[in-house]
Design an enzyme around this catalytic site. Structure first.
Site, PDB file in Angstrom:
ATOM      1  N   LYS A  63       0.832  -1.210   0.000  1.00 46.12           N
ATOM      2  CA  LYS A  63       0.000   0.000   0.000  1.00 46.12           C
ATOM      3  C   LYS A  63       0.863   1.256   0.000  1.00 46.12           C
ATOM      4  CE  LYS A  63      -3.888  -2.275   2.230  1.00 46.12           C
ATOM      5  NZ  LYS A  63      -4.634  -2.470   3.483  1.00 46.12           N
ATOM      6  N   HIS A 113       0.507  -7.188  17.398  1.00 51.79           N
ATOM      7  CA  HIS A 113      -0.594  -8.143  17.334  1.00 51.79           C
ATOM      8  C   HIS A 113      -1.142  -8.433  18.718  1.00 51.79           C
ATOM      9  CE1 HIS A 113       2.466 -11.041  18.545  1.00 51.79           C
ATOM     10  NE2 HIS A 113       3.150 -10.736  17.457  1.00 51.79           N
TER      11      HIS A 113
END
Length: 129
Positions: A63, A113
């Site tokens: 991205k 995470h």
């Protein structure tokens, strides 16, 4: 004079359970990850958290490059760890060409995470003058 400019920013989040399911298929692992990444995952005993973190990081880098996977192959973006455990990015093929063409000098990467989600952010910095 030092001029710093951000050329691209990418972020991605993935559910860890999706990666835990996908890694049961060896073809997924071979298609998405480099041998260096697979070696790192083996050192983590196949724990899905770092695998999901790398997946999100690859997406974030793609991205930030302004493209997605299709133009860039999954294995053109490699996420490794330094001696202190911090992630860093190596680019190959089309990803390296795009990075060079856009004038990139460094990619900053952050991965985090929880039990449920992995998230990563990538920032491409321009060359310094």
């Amino acid at each position: 004079i030092v001029i710093e400019m951000i050329l691209g920013i990418g972020i991605d989040v993935i559910e860890v359970k999706l990666i835990a399911k996908a890694i049961k298929n060896v073809h997924f692992l071979e298609r998405v990850y480099t041998s260096g990444e697979l070696e790192f995952f083996q050192s983590r005993r196949g724990n899905p958290l770092p695998i999901a973190g790398n997946f999100a990081a690859k997406e974030a880098v793609a991205k930030a490059l302004g493209t997605g996977f299709g133009t860039v192959k999954w294995t053109d973006v490699e996420i490794l760890r330094n001696a202190e455990g911090a992630p860093y990015v190596l680019l190959y093929g089309k990803a390296a060409e795009i990075f060079k063409h856009m004038g990139g000098s460094k990619i900053w990467i952050s991965i985090s995470h929880s039990k449920e989600y992995a998230v990563a952010q990538a920032i491409i910095e321009a060359g310094r003058e």
